[in-house]
Design a protein around this motif. Structure first.
Motif, mmCIF file in Angstrom:
data_model
loop_
_atom_site.group_PDB
_atom_site.id
_atom_site.type_symbol
_atom_site.label_atom_id
_atom_site.label_comp_id
_atom_site.label_asym_id
_atom_site.label_seq_id
_atom_site.Cartn_x
_atom_site.Cartn_y
_atom_site.Cartn_z
ATOM 1 N N TYR A 123 0.819 -1.212 0.000
ATOM 2 C CA TYR A 123 0.000 0.000 0.000
ATOM 3 C C TYR A 123 0.851 1.260 0.000
ATOM 4 N N GLN A 124 2.024 1.194 0.645
ATOM 5 C CA GLN A 124 2.869 2.376 0.778
ATOM 6 C C GLN A 124 3.687 2.657 -0.481
ATOM 7 N N ALA A 125 4.178 1.623 -1.096
ATOM 8 C CA ALA A 125 5.050 1.775 -2.276
ATOM 9 C C ALA A 125 4.666 0.680 -3.253
ATOM 10 N N THR A 126 3.508 0.834 -3.859
ATOM 11 C CA THR A 126 2.882 -0.274 -4.582
ATOM 12 C C THR A 126 3.720 -0.751 -5.761
ATOM 13 N N SER A 127 4.180 0.176 -6.569
ATOM 14 C CA SER A 127 4.919 -0.233 -7.766
ATOM 15 C C SER A 127 6.227 -0.919 -7.400
ATOM 16 N N MET A 128 6.925 -0.367 -6.405
ATOM 17 C CA MET A 128 8.165 -0.991 -5.951
ATOM 18 C C MET A 128 7.886 -2.401 -5.444
ATOM 19 N N ASN A 129 6.832 -2.518 -4.658
ATOM 20 C CA ASN A 129 6.548 -3.823 -4.071
ATOM 21 C C ASN A 129 6.064 -4.824 -5.112
ATOM 22 N N TYR A 130 5.432 -4.303 -6.164
ATOM 23 C CA TYR A 130 5.000 -5.195 -7.236
ATOM 24 C C TYR A 130 6.223 -5.845 -7.902
ATOM 25 N N GLY A 131 7.247 -5.014 -8.155
ATOM 26 C CA GLY A 131 8.483 -5.561 -8.708
ATOM 27 C C GLY A 131 9.088 -6.597 -7.781
ATOM 28 N N ASP A 132 9.075 -6.305 -6.501
ATOM 29 C CA ASP A 132 9.596 -7.231 -5.498
ATOM 30 C C ASP A 132 8.794 -8.527 -5.508
ATOM 31 N N SER A 133 7.473 -8.391 -5.612
ATOM 32 C CA SER A 133 6.617 -9.582 -5.609
ATOM 33 C C SER A 133 6.863 -10.449 -6.837
ATOM 34 N N LEU A 134 6.964 -9.799 -8.008
ATOM 35 C CA LEU A 134 7.230 -10.573 -9.222
ATOM 36 C C LEU A 134 8.575 -11.277 -9.123
ATOM 37 N N ASP A 135 9.577 -10.558 -8.613
ATOM 38 C CA ASP A 135 10.894 -11.171 -8.450
ATOM 39 C C ASP A 135 10.816 -12.386 -7.528
ATOM 40 N N SER A 136 10.141 -12.218 -6.413
ATOM 41 C CA SER A 136 10.046 -13.311 -5.442
ATOM 42 C C SER A 136 9.276 -14.490 -6.028
ATOM 43 N N LEU A 137 8.181 -14.160 -6.695
ATOM 44 C CA LEU A 137 7.305 -15.201 -7.243
ATOM 45 C C LEU A 137 8.061 -16.078 -8.249
ATOM 46 N N PHE A 138 8.803 -15.434 -9.145
ATOM 47 C CA PHE A 138 9.477 -16.219 -10.181
ATOM 48 C C PHE A 138 10.754 -16.879 -9.651
ATOM 49 N N TYR A 139 11.402 -16.254 -8.689
ATOM 50 C CA TYR A 139 12.553 -16.898 -8.039
ATOM 51 C C TYR A 139 12.109 -18.225 -7.430
ATOM 52 N N LEU A 140 10.993 -18.161 -6.719
ATOM 53 C CA LEU A 140 10.484 -19.366 -6.054
ATOM 54 C C LEU A 140 9.957 -20.375 -7.063
ATOM 55 N N LEU A 141 9.326 -19.893 -8.115
ATOM 56 C CA LEU A 141 8.807 -20.818 -9.122
ATOM 57 C C LEU A 141 9.944 -21.662 -9.696
ATOM 58 N N ALA A 142 11.049 -20.996 -10.023
ATOM 59 C CA ALA A 142 12.184 -21.734 -10.582
ATOM 60 C C ALA A 142 12.672 -22.792 -9.602
ATOM 61 N N SER A 143 12.700 -22.451 -8.314
ATOM 62 C CA SER A 143 13.183 -23.397 -7.302
ATOM 63 C C SER A 143 12.191 -24.534 -7.099
ATOM 64 N N ARG A 144 10.950 -24.166 -6.885
ATOM 65 C CA ARG A 144 9.968 -25.179 -6.486
ATOM 66 C C ARG A 144 9.597 -26.118 -7.632
ATOM 67 N N SER A 145 9.724 -25.634 -8.851
ATOM 68 C CA SER A 145 9.378 -26.503 -9.975
ATOM 69 C C SER A 145 10.405 -27.608 -10.172
ATOM 70 N N GLU A 146 11.533 -27.532 -9.497
ATOM 71 C CA GLU A 146 12.510 -28.612 -9.603
ATOM 72 C C GLU A 146 11.945 -29.919 -9.042
ATOM 73 N N LEU A 147 11.108 -29.813 -8.024
ATOM 74 C CA LEU A 147 10.596 -31.024 -7.368
ATOM 75 C C LEU A 147 9.080 -31.110 -7.379
ATOM 76 N N ASP A 148 8.390 -30.062 -7.816
ATOM 77 C CA ASP A 148 6.930 -30.042 -7.758
ATOM 78 C C ASP A 148 6.346 -29.862 -9.151
ATOM 79 N N SER A 149 5.165 -30.387 -9.347
ATOM 80 C CA SER A 149 4.531 -30.232 -10.654
ATOM 81 C C SER A 149 3.406 -29.202 -10.624
ATOM 82 N N THR A 150 3.151 -28.611 -9.466
ATOM 83 C CA THR A 150 2.140 -27.553 -9.375
ATOM 84 C C THR A 150 2.667 -26.444 -8.476
#
Lengths: 250, 496
Positions: free
Chosen positions: B154-181
């Motif tokens: 809410y305070q810095a929405t655009s900045m946090n959106y970038g942070d969220s996308l970064d986190s989301l895809f960082y984790l996707l790359a990691s978790r998809s190594e062992l998970d199919s969903t």
């Protein structure tokens, strides 16, 4: 491996001869051979798993903090754990051996074992933190590291940790060794305050990532506090987080 | 206070340490064990209109949707509000009420009233404590990045959106190594819709689509199949200060006394209701005594700022002499404009001929002498999608049932935009924040979300309640995560 290059550059810029040749000899060695120097140099890295230092906890002394508990044996060995990780379903242990210490140099080797039990991926106090992998059965991560600490000047110490981490567990997890190299640049001020810049590379192939951040360490008598902020960067995205540790030198 | 702060920091330090330990050294899995990874992104407040705007702006997106992506409108529940809607979409355990502020029937009190309740949105969830978040959080592999994530959103929405996308895809790359969903949640597009502009939301959505495209290209070792779905839409209709209503303050002029417990109301000789006034949304819920429901609905439907009011109404004895059906009424301008009955055994709706159906944009024709007609759920769904009140009958009927909430409202007010519920009043001003766009009401603008998928073809519109039927991998994933799924609204399935 980029940190190795950076290390070399820093050594060139601030070589002991150019900086403070006389003081280099007068300065106590970074390995805490002299017990009164214990605490001045950190005996562990701050970022977990990847980094440590060449310094060793002196015989029958201890370093106890929220992130690490370490005991010194015979001025050569250091054994310890990350205590809170036990609560988080990751039993672990570290064994560190002082290999060589001379003047501004200290070299140590450390073998660690992190046993990630089933459910450790969801052991966070808050669900606002997410593990990079689901841990359905035991996963072992065992980094073997060699750390070199070199006091370039009274205000500058370099720590470099080169490691290979054995990762193993039940299929489909692939058993492999992941290399990592972390350079930590320590800038000391007023004896009790240190500022660190951490630069690291984990892996060189698929899934490789960079770890970097800054931290501050306060050491006052028996008290130590460390606070830092770190990033993990991959080709796909990035994570960032603080780290905090409060401890005592006993 | 200092000790509590220190203790809190040390506990946070445990999470931080563990976060680093669990995310530093990559684990690799044999790609043959999960050659296909299904990725579900739950995007809060992503509108059908945003997709249309993005398609108009981006030739690359048009190419993607003409080749591999499928799109459908996803009609949210009513009221179209996040926590309750995610709960219904994912069929997780019921939450207390539509909003964080709610009426607790067991203790006859309104819980989380005032600014403290609003501020609670930013408090991090702690498992096993009273701060534990709603059950649907557990269905997501990723929904936030740290203790202060919501605050930064809410305070810095655009900045946090970038942070969220970064986190989301960082984790996707990691978790998809062992998970199919992999199931992840993104908040910021909703916040941008409330606080910024329609263009910002479109730009940010296009950024998400570009990141997906980039990720797929970077990971040839597996086939990644993405699906995006949302909980509600965003109308992008701003409200000025005069249009942000403190409805509890208006109620006395409408002949309804606002109270904060049933006991307080019953001591009053007149019409009364408990208003749930929480966040900036285009609806408002009321609780009152059963015998007062219709009169309260009639009274609060009077002002021109109110679009339509929903409540149960008495059975039509001419059509339903045995009172077998469930009857729901719609009020506007101080009078009931229409009512309908629902027969759960036959999944059939009864529409009386004397209803002013055109006023609620329902196109039905009665033969001369016909007193009512019946329509199947599918027929009414198709007849109302794209109209002013999509899926009107199902949404209205189930809004008064305890489906995703323990204590549903007795009366629900849907505001005529640009009017909206102010929800909260910040002392000293700054009350124009979060007034760029709204959702919650019955109208299409705030209700038509999206389902976008590379996984399967889709009908033109779906009922958000039925998402799990379309994507069974989500059900399996919820089971794997230990999420207890519950039945949703009765007779919700549609034969698309």
């Amino acid at each position: 491996m980029s940190s190795v290059v950076i290390t070399a550059l820093l050594l060139l810029v601030a070589s002991p001869d150019a900086a403070e040749p006389a003081e280099a000899h007068a300065t106590p060695p970074p390995a805490a051979e002299a017990s009164d120097d214990f605490g001045r140099l950190a005996v562990t890295g701050f970022y977990p798993m990847l980094e440590t230092t060449g310094a060793i906890v002196p015989h029958r002394r201890a370093y106890v903090s929220t992130s690490s508990v370490q005991f010194g044996i015979l001025d050569r060995l250091q054994v310890g754990v990350h205590p809170t990780e036990f609560v988080m379903r990751v039993p672990n242990a570290q064994l560190k051996v002082g290999l060589w210490a001379d003047g501004p140099w200290a070299v140590a080797a450390q073998l660690s074992g992190y046993f990630m039990l089933s459910g450790s991926d969801r052991a966070f106090l808050s669900s606002r933190y997410t593990s990079g992998s689901r841990v359905r059965s035991l996963v072992v991560e065992a980094p073997l590291a060699v750390a070199v600490s070199y006091r370039v000047a009274s205000w500058l110490t370099l720590h470099n940790t080169l490691s290979g981490t054995l990762v193993t567990g039940k299929a489909p997890l692939i058993t492999e060794v992941t290399s990592a190299d972390v350079l930590t640049v320590e800038l000391s001020a007023f004896d009790k305050h240190s500022f660190y810049v951490h630069l690291g590379q984990v892996g060189v192939d698929r899934g490789h990532r960079q770890v970097f951040g800054v931290s501050y360490r306060l050491y006052y008598r028996w008290f130590e506090a460390r606070l830092g902020y770190f990033y993990r960067n991959s080709d796909d995205g990035m994570q960032s987080q603080p780290l905090l540790s409060i401890g005592a030198i006993l | 206070m200092r000790r509590a702060l220190l203790l809190g920091l040390l506990l946070a330090g445990c999470d931080w340490e563990h976060f680093a330990v669990m995310n530093t050294v990559p684990l690799h899995g044999d790609a043959s064990a999960n050659p296909v990874v299904r990725v579900y992104l739950a995007v809060d407040g992503l509108s059908w209109t945003t997709l249309q705007d993005a398609l108009a702006e981006s030739p690359e997106l048009r190419d993607a949707f003409s080749s591999r992506w499928h799109a459908a409108q996803s009609i949210s529940m009513f009221p179209a509000t996040s926590d309750a809607s995610w709960t219904r979409i994912l069929h997780t355990q019921r939450i207390h009420g539509f909003e964080y502020q709610y009426y607790d029937a067991a203790h006859d009190e309104v819980v989380n009233r005032g600014l403290l309740g609003v501020a609670s949105h930013a408090i991090p969830s702690i498992a096993g404590t009273s701060l534990e978040g709603p059950a649907y959080y557990k269905a997501f592999d990723y929904y936030a990045n740290g203790y202060l994530d919501t605050l930064w959103s809410y305070q810095a929405t655009s900045m946090n959106y970038g942070d969220s996308l970064d986190s989301l895809f960082y984790l996707l790359a990691s978790r998809s190594e062992l998970d199919s969903t992999y199931v992840a949640y993104l908040l910021e597009l909703d916040v941008m819709g409330h606080m910024q502009t329609r263009e910002t939301v479109v730009t940010s959505f296009l950024e998400l689509m570009r990141r997906i495209d980039r990720f797929e290209r970077n990971h040839p070792e597996r086939r990644f199949v993405f699906t995006i779905f949302s909980d509600h839409a965003m109308d992008f209709i701003p409200a000025n200060a005069d249009q942000l209503l403190q409805f509890d303050e208006l109620m006395p002029a409408l002949g309804v006394k606002p109270v904060y417990s049933m006991a307080e109301g019953r001591a009053y000789d007149g019409l009364w209701a408990i208003p749930i006034v929480h966040t900036r949304v285009s609806y408002l819920s009321l609780h009152t005594a059963p015998e007062l429901v219709e009169e309260v609905a009639r009274h609060v439907s009077g002002p021109p700022s109110v679009d339509v009011v929903i409540a149960h109404t008495r059975p039509r004895v001419d059509l339903d002499p045995e009172a077998r059906l469930t009857w729901v009424g719609l009020w506007r301008g101080g009078e009931q404009v229409a009512a309908f009955g629902f027969d759960p055994e036959r999944d059939l709706y009864y529409l009386p001929a004397d209803g002013r159906w055109a006023e609620v944009d329902v196109d039905v024709t009665f033969a001369p002498g016909e007193t009512y007609l019946t329509r199947r759920d599918e027929e009414l769904f198709l007849a109302t999608v794209g109209h002013r009140y999509p899926d009107l009958f199902f949404r209205v009927r189930t809004s008064l049932d305890p489906v995703s909430v323990e204590t549903p409202a007795d009366v629900i007010v849907s505001f005529k935009r640009p009017y909206a519920s102010a929800g909260f009043k910040i002392p000293g001003g700054a009350n124009e924040i979060a007034s760029s766009g709204f959702h919650g009401g019955l109208d299409n603008d705030g209700s038509a979300g999206v389902v976008l998928s590379e996984e399967r073809e889709l009908p033109a519109a779906v009922r958000s309640e039925n998402l799990l039927e379309l994507f069974p991998a989500l059900v399996q994933h919820a089971h794997d995560r230990g999420v207890d799924l519950v039945d949703g609204a009765g007779e919700a399935s549609l034969d698309y």
